[in-house]
Design an enzyme around this catalytic site. Sequence first.
Site, PDB file in Angstrom:
ATOM      1  CB  VAL A  13      -0.964   0.003   1.205  1.00 26.29           C
ATOM      2  CG1 VAL A  13      -1.573   1.370   1.423  1.00 26.29           C
ATOM      3  CG2 VAL A  13      -2.059  -0.995   0.957  1.00 26.29           C
ATOM      4  CB  VAL A  90       2.860  -0.252   9.625  1.00 21.07           C
ATOM      5  CG1 VAL A  90       3.896   0.865   9.577  1.00 21.07           C
ATOM      6  CG2 VAL A  90       1.824   0.034  10.699  1.00 21.07           C
ATOM      7  CB  THR A  92      -3.227  -3.847  10.619  1.00 17.00           C
ATOM      8  OG1 THR A  92      -3.804  -3.930   9.296  1.00 17.00           O
ATOM      9  CG2 THR A  92      -2.800  -2.429  10.879  1.00 17.00           C
ATOM     10  CB  SER A 131      -2.807   0.613   8.390  1.00 20.61           C
ATOM     11  OG  SER A 131      -1.436   0.784   8.207  1.00 20.61           O
ATOM     12  CB  THR A 132      -7.285  -2.105   6.835  1.00 22.59           C
ATOM     13  OG1 THR A 132      -7.162  -1.808   5.447  1.00 22.59           O
ATOM     14  CG2 THR A 132      -8.701  -2.530   7.158  1.00 22.59           C
ATOM     15  CB  CYS A 276      -6.933  -7.241   3.021  1.00 27.57           C
ATOM     16  SG  CYS A 276      -5.391  -6.321   3.179  1.00 27.57           S
TER      17      CYS A 276
HETATM   18  P1  NAD Z   1       3.075  -4.809   3.964  1.00 28.98           P
HETATM   19  O1  NAD Z   1       3.395  -5.850   4.962  1.00 28.98           O
HETATM   20  O2  NAD Z   1       3.331  -5.073   2.509  1.00 28.98           O
HETATM   21  O3  NAD Z   1       3.858  -3.457   4.328  1.00 28.98           O
HETATM   22  C1  NAD Z   1       3.936  -2.929   5.606  1.00 28.98           C
HETATM   23  C2  NAD Z   1       5.343  -2.390   5.814  1.00 28.98           C
HETATM   24  O4  NAD Z   1       5.378  -1.661   7.036  1.00 28.98           O
HETATM   25  C3  NAD Z   1       6.436  -3.447   5.917  1.00 28.98           C
HETATM   26  O5  NAD Z   1       7.397  -3.239   4.904  1.00 28.98           O
HETATM   27  C4  NAD Z   1       7.019  -3.255   7.332  1.00 28.98           C
HETATM   28  O6  NAD Z   1       8.411  -3.464   7.389  1.00 28.98           O
HETATM   29  C5  NAD Z   1       6.674  -1.809   7.605  1.00 28.98           C
HETATM   30  N1  NAD Z   1       6.647  -1.462   9.024  1.00 28.98           N
HETATM   31  C6  NAD Z   1       5.996  -2.094  10.040  1.00 28.98           C
HETATM   32  N2  NAD Z   1       6.177  -1.433  11.194  1.00 28.98           N
HETATM   33  C7  NAD Z   1       6.967  -0.368  10.924  1.00 28.98           C
HETATM   34  C8  NAD Z   1       7.487   0.684  11.716  1.00 28.98           C
HETATM   35  N3  NAD Z   1       7.205   0.773  13.018  1.00 28.98           N
HETATM   36  N4  NAD Z   1       8.261   1.604  11.119  1.00 28.98           N
HETATM   37  C9  NAD Z   1       8.541   1.527   9.798  1.00 28.98           C
HETATM   38  N5  NAD Z   1       8.054   0.560   8.996  1.00 28.98           N
HETATM   39  C10 NAD Z   1       7.274  -0.386   9.551  1.00 28.98           C
HETATM   40  O7  NAD Z   1       1.536  -4.458   4.176  1.00 28.98           O
HETATM   41  P2  NAD Z   1       0.508  -3.854   3.100  1.00 28.98           P
HETATM   42  O8  NAD Z   1      -0.041  -4.949   2.244  1.00 28.98           O
HETATM   43  O9  NAD Z   1       1.122  -2.662   2.455  1.00 28.98           O
HETATM   44  O10 NAD Z   1      -0.671  -3.397   4.061  1.00 28.98           O
HETATM   45  C11 NAD Z   1      -0.540  -2.280   4.907  1.00 28.98           C
HETATM   46  C12 NAD Z   1      -1.908  -1.899   5.441  1.00 28.98           C
HETATM   47  O11 NAD Z   1      -2.762  -1.520   4.347  1.00 28.98           O
HETATM   48  C13 NAD Z   1      -2.646  -3.028   6.155  1.00 28.98           C
HETATM   49  O12 NAD Z   1      -3.378  -2.475   7.214  1.00 28.98           O
HETATM   50  C14 NAD Z   1      -3.601  -3.554   5.103  1.00 28.98           C
HETATM   51  O13 NAD Z   1      -4.761  -4.125   5.670  1.00 28.98           O
HETATM   52  C15 NAD Z   1      -3.956  -2.296   4.347  1.00 28.98           C
HETATM   53  N6  NAD Z   1      -4.360  -2.510   2.948  1.00 28.98           N
HETATM   54  C16 NAD Z   1      -3.663  -3.372   2.151  1.00 28.98           C
HETATM   55  C17 NAD Z   1      -4.021  -3.514   0.807  1.00 28.98           C
HETATM   56  C18 NAD Z   1      -3.273  -4.444  -0.107  1.00 28.98           C
HETATM   57  O14 NAD Z   1      -3.691  -4.593  -1.243  1.00 28.98           O
HETATM   58  N7  NAD Z   1      -2.186  -5.067   0.310  1.00 28.98           N
HETATM   59  C19 NAD Z   1      -5.065  -2.747   0.278  1.00 28.98           C
HETATM   60  C20 NAD Z   1      -5.742  -1.871   1.123  1.00 28.98           C
HETATM   61  C21 NAD Z   1      -5.370  -1.754   2.455  1.00 28.98           C
HETATM   62  C1  UGA Z   2      -9.137  -6.492  -1.952  1.00 30.88           C
HETATM   63  C2  UGA Z   2     -10.181  -5.447  -2.345  1.00 30.88           C
HETATM   64  O1  UGA Z   2     -10.650  -5.763  -3.667  1.00 30.88           O
HETATM   65  C3  UGA Z   2      -9.580  -4.050  -2.325  1.00 30.88           C
HETATM   66  O2  UGA Z   2     -10.599  -3.089  -2.608  1.00 30.88           O
HETATM   67  C4  UGA Z   2      -8.984  -3.782  -0.943  1.00 30.88           C
HETATM   68  O3  UGA Z   2      -8.376  -2.518  -0.910  1.00 30.88           O
HETATM   69  C5  UGA Z   2      -7.963  -4.854  -0.624  1.00 30.88           C
HETATM   70  O4  UGA Z   2      -8.596  -6.154  -0.676  1.00 30.88           O
HETATM   71  C6  UGA Z   2      -7.388  -4.739   0.745  1.00 30.88           C
HETATM   72  O5  UGA Z   2      -7.979  -4.156   1.619  1.00 30.88           O
HETATM   73  O6  UGA Z   2      -6.315  -5.326   0.880  1.00 30.88           O
HETATM   74  P1  UGA Z   2      -7.103  -7.708  -3.156  1.00 30.88           P
HETATM   75  O7  UGA Z   2      -7.168  -8.628  -1.995  1.00 30.88           O
HETATM   76  O8  UGA Z   2      -5.796  -7.101  -3.509  1.00 30.88           O
HETATM   77  O9  UGA Z   2      -8.110  -6.481  -2.936  1.00 30.88           O
HETATM   78  O10 UGA Z   2      -7.639  -8.443  -4.471  1.00 30.88           O
HETATM   79  P2  UGA Z   2      -9.121  -8.831  -4.978  1.00 30.88           P
HETATM   80  O11 UGA Z   2      -9.196  -8.522  -6.414  1.00 30.88           O
HETATM   81  O12 UGA Z   2     -10.168  -8.293  -4.122  1.00 30.88           O
HETATM   82  O13 UGA Z   2      -9.101 -10.411  -4.838  1.00 30.88           O
HETATM   83  C7  UGA Z   2      -9.112 -11.051  -3.577  1.00 30.88           C
HETATM   84  C8  UGA Z   2      -9.263 -12.547  -3.775  1.00 30.88           C
HETATM   85  O14 UGA Z   2     -10.578 -12.890  -4.212  1.00 30.88           O
HETATM   86  C9  UGA Z   2      -8.303 -13.129  -4.817  1.00 30.88           C
HETATM   87  O15 UGA Z   2      -7.805 -14.362  -4.380  1.00 30.88           O
HETATM   88  C10 UGA Z   2      -9.194 -13.307  -6.014  1.00 30.88           C
HETATM   89  O16 UGA Z   2      -8.741 -14.289  -6.896  1.00 30.88           O
HETATM   90  C11 UGA Z   2     -10.507 -13.703  -5.364  1.00 30.88           C
HETATM   91  N1  UGA Z   2     -11.684 -13.437  -6.196  1.00 30.88           N
HETATM   92  C12 UGA Z   2     -12.007 -12.165  -6.533  1.00 30.88           C
HETATM   93  C13 UGA Z   2     -12.462 -14.498  -6.623  1.00 30.88           C
HETATM   94  O17 UGA Z   2     -12.186 -15.673  -6.317  1.00 30.88           O
HETATM   95  N2  UGA Z   2     -13.567 -14.245  -7.392  1.00 30.88           N
HETATM   96  C14 UGA Z   2     -13.918 -12.986  -7.748  1.00 30.88           C
HETATM   97  O18 UGA Z   2     -14.949 -12.835  -8.456  1.00 30.88           O
HETATM   98  C15 UGA Z   2     -13.111 -11.917  -7.309  1.00 30.88           C
END
Ligand code: NAD
Ligand code: UGA
Length: 462
Positions: A13, A90, A92, A131-132, A276
């Site tokens: 993110v 970061v 969660t 973060s979420t 997530c």
């Molecule tokens: P991630 O694990 O890829 O990245 C988090 C980073 O934060 C890591 O590189 C870690 O080293 C760093 N970190 C942790 N504690 C730290 C600190 N105290 N100081 C500095 N760096 C620190 O996680 P992500 O997938 O980017 O997700 C981050 C947040 O965003 C989560 O809450 C997740 O639920 C939310 N989110 C993720 C997605 C997604 O597609 N991955 C989409 C929407 C929301």
């Molecule tokens: C999801 C949400 O789509 C994002 O809006 C959100 O920000 C994110 O979570 C988050 O909070 O991390 P992501 O997990 O990256 O995004 O990917 P998706 O496209 O949502 O797919 C999630 C999973 O569901 C995958 O394994 C995908 O293959 C599966 N999926 C999705 C299905 O099996 N069928 C579908 O019709 C759609």
Amino acid sequence: MITNICCIGAGYVGGPTMAIIAQKCPHIRVTVVDLNEKRIAAWNDPNVNNIPIYEPGLSDVVAEARGRNLFFSTEVDKAIDEAQMIFISVNTPTKTYGVGKGMAADLKYIELCARQIARVSKNDKIVVEKSTLPVRTASAIKDILDNTGNGVNFQILSNPEFLAEGTAVEDLFAPDRVLIGGDTTPEGQKAIQQLVDVYANWVPTDKILTTNVWSSELSKLTANAFLAQRVSSINALSELCEKTGADVNEVAKAIGLDSRIGPKFLKASVGFGGSCFQKDILNLVYIAKSYGLNEVADYWEQVIIMNDHQKRRFAKNIIKTLYNTVSGKKIAFLGWAFKKDTNDTRESAAIYVADDLLSEQANISVYDPKVGIEQIQFDLNYLETRSEAENLKGVQVATNAYEACNNAHAIAVLTEWDEFKTYDWQKIYDNMLKPAFVFDGRNLLNKAELEKIGFVYQAIGS
Ligand code: NAD
Ligand code: UGA
């Protein structure tokens, strides 16, 4: 006006969101910091194709902004000190210990960030929850900032991220909406406006929604719960389709044409993965339980129960179809990532299917265009089902799909990578043991074409 932003967390993110803010706002200096030195080094790799996150289009954005107004660094204190606005991005994860183990979000990384911001800040700052987070986390952050800070003023905003991996760049360029929650006080409203002004550099203002902090925090969990619920709903029906002769793809199309339902997120699959959906729903369940809302909690927990069932039943079906034993048999896995166009494997269904097959002594040969052996072994070892040595013995990684499928008894399609559709399936068939089975966990391949070649083809829900 905001001219200096810091983002703590250079992950899936923090990295992409800040890269886009920097690209769209050349007047803002954006510094992304992380404790993980290897990750920061990869973001700074002179070859932009080596950045740590694979997302279509991301390397171009980084190439344009990096060194101009986008910086990646491990100097967390310095970046906090210089910034007017600090995003917390970061991780969660679900708690693995203590109260709420296996359900609640682990907020230790968030709290560490809050304490660090409080310690370092010498002037007023806006702190943005990217973060979420569970609903009402902002009040915990505020408590820490106000009680351990240097007497400076903090405004806390909730600005959850809705990007999906694999389409992060397009989602960030043209989001369905940007959500910003803040205090209803005049100071809170002013902070909201400053963040609105950042996004307004490229997002139409009618797509920027402002709410109170609690609505914003809860909306994020709710959005993921609704999306995941659709996948579990169609997956639940896929099993019924298999028993009744209905075809889940036809059912999905028929219901999706109803404009009230819509066509998206109705693709039956081996089960949803990703970092997530599961974590956020478990968190929602935990929050509901903590308020004594047991029916609400049970309702949402069923989405996870159904998803676990879907993954397990896919593996069970492979075993049953291969004459009730996969012991010593080679099963080729096409795909390991949790969806196409990402190198992220967190909670990927492939991990759980592999785990079940390994317990039945199968030999697995994996090919994924973006995932290598180190990650695959890490994912399996993390489950702690068997020793690292046994995982190493049971799983090989091939450099291409043809090699993975060579002499295999069966193929399992676990990720919907486009390239799988373009293969020479006749060649793959010729080099497999017969009968040659394909278990398509993504309903990706052409059934008629594969059956004509001679494959025994099984999809989800038909
Ligand atoms: P991630 O694990 O890829 O990245 C988090 C980073 O934060 C890591 O590189 C870690 O080293 C760093 N970190 C942790 N504690 C730290 C600190 N105290 N100081 C500095 N760096 C620190 O996680 P992500 O997938 O980017 O997700 C981050 C947040 O965003 C989560 O809450 C997740 O639920 C939310 N989110 C993720 C997605 C997604 O597609 N991955 C989409 C929407 C929301
Ligand atoms: C999801 C949400 O789509 C994002 O809006 C959100 O920000 C994110 O979570 C988050 O909070 O991390 P992501 O997990 O990256 O995004 O990917 P998706 O496209 O949502 O797919 C999630 C999973 O569901 C995958 O394994 C995908 O293959 C599966 N999926 C999705 C299905 O099996 N069928 C579908 O019709 C759609």
